[in-house]
Enzyme design. Structure first.
Site, PDB file in Angstrom:
ATOM      1  CG  ASP A  78    -102.333 -38.297  -5.258  1.00 37.31           C
ATOM      2  OD1 ASP A  78    -102.308 -39.530  -5.139  1.00 37.31           O
ATOM      3  OD2 ASP A  78    -102.639 -37.716  -6.322  1.00 37.31           O
TER       4      ASP A  78
ATOM      5  NE  ARG B 221     -95.494 -36.838 -10.531  1.00 34.13           N
ATOM      6  CZ  ARG B 221     -96.656 -36.333 -10.143  1.00 34.13           C
ATOM      7  NH1 ARG B 221     -97.783 -36.720 -10.748  1.00 34.13           N
ATOM      8  NH2 ARG B 221     -96.722 -35.462  -9.162  1.00 34.13           N
TER       9      ARG B 221
ATOM     10  CD  GLU C 122    -103.575 -33.861  -4.140  1.00 34.82           C
ATOM     11  OE1 GLU C 122    -104.800 -33.934  -3.926  1.00 34.82           O
ATOM     12  OE2 GLU C 122    -103.004 -34.470  -5.058  1.00 34.82           O
TER      13      GLU C 122
ATOM     14  NE  ARG D 231    -102.166 -32.266 -22.574  1.00 33.06           N
ATOM     15  CZ  ARG D 231    -102.451 -32.343 -21.263  1.00 33.06           C
ATOM     16  NH1 ARG D 231    -102.485 -33.506 -20.670  1.00 33.06           N
ATOM     17  NH2 ARG D 231    -102.699 -31.257 -20.564  1.00 33.06           N
TER      18      ARG D 231
ATOM     19  CD  GLU E 254     -99.942 -35.302  -7.701  1.00 33.23           C
ATOM     20  OE1 GLU E 254    -101.136 -35.498  -7.367  1.00 33.23           O
ATOM     21  OE2 GLU E 254     -99.573 -35.193  -8.894  1.00 33.23           O
TER      22      GLU E 254
ATOM     23  CG  ASP F 267    -106.387 -36.202  -5.969  1.00 34.63           C
ATOM     24  OD1 ASP F 267    -106.567 -35.107  -5.396  1.00 34.63           O
ATOM     25  OD2 ASP F 267    -105.274 -36.590  -6.355  1.00 34.63           O
TER      26      ASP F 267
ATOM     27  CD  GLU G  47     -96.292 -28.854 -10.298  1.00 29.80           C
ATOM     28  OE1 GLU G  47     -96.786 -27.741 -10.535  1.00 29.80           O
ATOM     29  OE2 GLU G  47     -96.708 -29.604  -9.382  1.00 29.80           O
TER      30      GLU G  47
ATOM     31  CE  LYS H 273    -101.688 -38.934  -9.760  1.00 33.41           C
ATOM     32  NZ  LYS H 273    -101.086 -37.749  -9.152  1.00 33.41           N
TER      33      LYS H 273
ATOM     34  CG  HIS I  34    -100.489 -29.577 -10.223  1.00 31.80           C
ATOM     35  ND1 HIS I  34     -99.239 -30.147 -10.073  1.00 31.80           N
ATOM     36  CD2 HIS I  34    -101.333 -30.610 -10.472  1.00 31.80           C
ATOM     37  CE1 HIS I  34     -99.326 -31.462 -10.214  1.00 31.80           C
ATOM     38  NE2 HIS I  34    -100.583 -31.772 -10.464  1.00 31.80           N
TER      39      HIS I  34
ATOM     40  CE1 TYR J  94    -102.590 -37.718 -19.446  1.00 30.74           C
ATOM     41  CE2 TYR J  94    -100.688 -39.025 -20.086  1.00 30.74           C
ATOM     42  CZ  TYR J  94    -101.457 -37.876 -20.224  1.00 30.74           C
ATOM     43  OH  TYR J  94    -101.098 -36.917 -21.105  1.00 30.74           O
TER      44      TYR J  94
ATOM     45  CB  THR K  45    -103.679 -41.468  -0.508  1.00 28.96           C
ATOM     46  OG1 THR K  45    -103.809 -41.881  -1.872  1.00 28.96           O
ATOM     47  CG2 THR K  45    -103.977 -39.985  -0.404  1.00 28.96           C
TER      48      THR K  45
ATOM     49  CB  THR L 281    -100.438 -30.993  -7.033  1.00 29.86           C
ATOM     50  OG1 THR L 281    -100.459 -32.395  -7.202  1.00 29.86           O
ATOM     51  CG2 THR L 281     -99.080 -30.541  -6.545  1.00 29.86           C
TER      52      THR L 281
ATOM     53  CD  GLN M  28     -99.581 -39.044 -13.146  1.00 34.10           C
ATOM     54  OE1 GLN M  28     -98.635 -38.956 -12.353  1.00 34.10           O
ATOM     55  NE2 GLN M  28    -100.447 -38.072 -13.322  1.00 34.10           N
TER      56      GLN M  28
HETATM   57 CA    CA Z   1    -103.304 -35.610  -6.919  1.00 31.40          CA
END
Ligand code: CA
Length: 447
Positions: A242, A246, A210, A151, A208, A135, A377, A262, A142, A253, A266, A363, A249
């Site tokens: 996907d 969150r 995609e 961040r 997500e 992926d 988002e 994730k 995105h 991550y 899928t 995404t 993640q």
């Molecule tokens: Ca993805």
């Protein structure tokens, strides 16, 4: 820039003797491939036209297809062998199928009614045995939006992003076809004000939006796929959801990237729209600054004009017979890194790519309100809920939510084609005891 590589199969005036609704995703100009079965019989390769499926095995066994593709390939129960066929042979097959299905073409298929079935009678399976799944993270909007959310103190884009098509290896065993229910995952997450993490059902389940491509012939281990030949090594595209937890993640991550947030599921659309069918919609992507390194420099347009959308309905809306709400509309054409760049990059170290490997785009998000391909988002990390037509609100997915991805190519002068859909409904998390594994027995008994 060279011209598009078109032939008579793209002629917008060409029509099929199979009845095709004007709004159908599958006019004769598309001819996507899937694996289907009827009444539990052995799955086989099918090609869609309107609401009908052409049985490729029946056609091959009757000797109505060119012998340049081995009969065992056409009679397979997955598309892997078909995906490994060279592009000129795949094109010849497309021309032959188009001729069998067009008004005024070879009439032999019309005389074998058993070779076509109704899509409503068929079960659609995964199109290929996916050996490897990657992926990417190729939308500038995105990546910037997520960088700001994850961040907030730093630069949204990390310094490597404009140089490398960033990606990670996902879990191919968790790829499921449209229509498969999605179990809310359990996992480890750390609430912001807690001292220690907890384990439990994800409270921030997301989607997500995609587009993915299935690799074609691939490369030998140690070799690589040059960018100018990347399209020869791509069989076709599907919609990809996907699903992402969150909260899991965000905690896991760093430093190695996505993992269990994730890998639980899928969803892909079952019909693979070939690169040949997408050719009229091939367009230049955005200008890349700085210019990419030479192994990623593309000399031709490598993006595709595909309009994408996400529909959502909750259980209450469906009980009331209400239509689902479209929560996002966006375009694949503006993706920063193209599929050709992704494939050239993924093989640039000599890693082997095999037919049937799946590469998802990341995404797809735009910069305007309502063009983002994920809830994190669209709702600004859950702070600005979406309003559903039944009065409900959504920050992240709730149990019973049904999510449907759609995709359609439109360009003046060409017949529009589409992808069908990728749909999944969220089921509640398993009880904690079951999720921990002591209910292995219970689950086995259910089967
Ligand atoms: Ca993805």
């Amino acid at each position: 820039m060279s011209a598009l590589d078109l032939d008579e199969t793209h002629d917008p005036a060409r029509t099929s003797w199979v009845d095709v609704d004007e709004r159908s995703d599958f006019p004769i100009q598309n001819l996507p491939f899937a694996i289907f079965s009827i009444d539990g019989r052995t799955p086989r390769i099918g090609v869609a036209v309107g609401g009908r499926i052409v049985d490729m095995r029946a056609l091959a066994e009757a000797g109505h297809l060119d012998d340049s593709i081995d009969r065992s390939v056409l009679c397979s129960s997955s598309l892997n062998a078909m995906m490994s066929v060279t592009r000129p042979r795949r094109r010849a097959l497309r021309r032959r199928l188009s001729d069998l299905l067009r008004n005024g073409g070879d009439p032999v298929l019309r005389e074998m009614p058993g070779a076509l079935c109704d899509t409503r009678d068929a079960k659609l399976h995964l199109p290929a045995v996916v050996g490897d799944y990657v992926d990417f993270y190729s939308s500038l909007e995105h990546a910037s939006n997520l960088g700001r959310l994850f961040r907030p103190q730093g630069e949204p884009l990390l310094p490597n992003w404009r140089w490398i098509p960033i990606g990670y290896h996902g879990r191919s065993a968790s790829i499921v076809p449209s229509g498969t229910d999605i179990r809310r995952p359990c996992g480890q997450r750390k609430p912001p004000d807690a001292d220690a993490p907890i384990f439990g059902p994800s409270a921030r389940l997301d989607i997500e939006l995609e587009l993915g491509f299935f690799a074609g012939p691939g490369n030998e281990l140690g070799a690589s796929i040059p960018i100018d030949r990347a399209r020869e090594h791509i069989f076709g595209c599907v919609l990809v959801n996907d699903w992402s937890a969150r909260d899991i993640q965000a905690w896991e991550y760093q430093p190695l990237g996505p993992f269990l947030g994730k890998s639980f599921a899928t969803t892909i659309s079952p019909w693979v729209v070939t690169l040949e069918a997408l050719e009229p919609f091939r367009v230049p992507g955005p200008t890349q600054t700085p210019p990419p390194l030479s192994y990623l420099a593309q000399r031709e347009p490598e993006n595709y004009a595909i309009a994408l959308a996400v529909d959502l309905s909750d259980a209450r809306m469906r009980e009331r017979g209400m239509a689902s709400a479209t929560i996002s509309r966006t375009s694949f054409a503006a993706m920063y890194w193209s599929q050709a760049q992704q494939l050239a990059h993924a093989s640039s170290n000599g890693a082997a790519v095999a037919a049937g490997d799946l590469f998802a785009s990341g995404t797809v998000s735009g910069s305007l309100d309502g063009t983002q391909g994920s809830l994190i988002e669209l709702t600004e990390n859950g702070t600005r809920p979406l309003h559903l037509p039944d009065g409900g609100e959504r920050r992240f997915l709730e149990d019973g939510d049904e999510v449907t991805l759609r995709g359609r190519c439109e360009r003046a002068g060409y017949r529009s084609i589409g992808f069908g859909c990728a749909r999944g409904t969220v089921l509640p998390a398993l009880p904690q005891s079951a999720a921990r594994g002591d209910a292995y027995g219970e689950l086995a008994q259910e089967r």
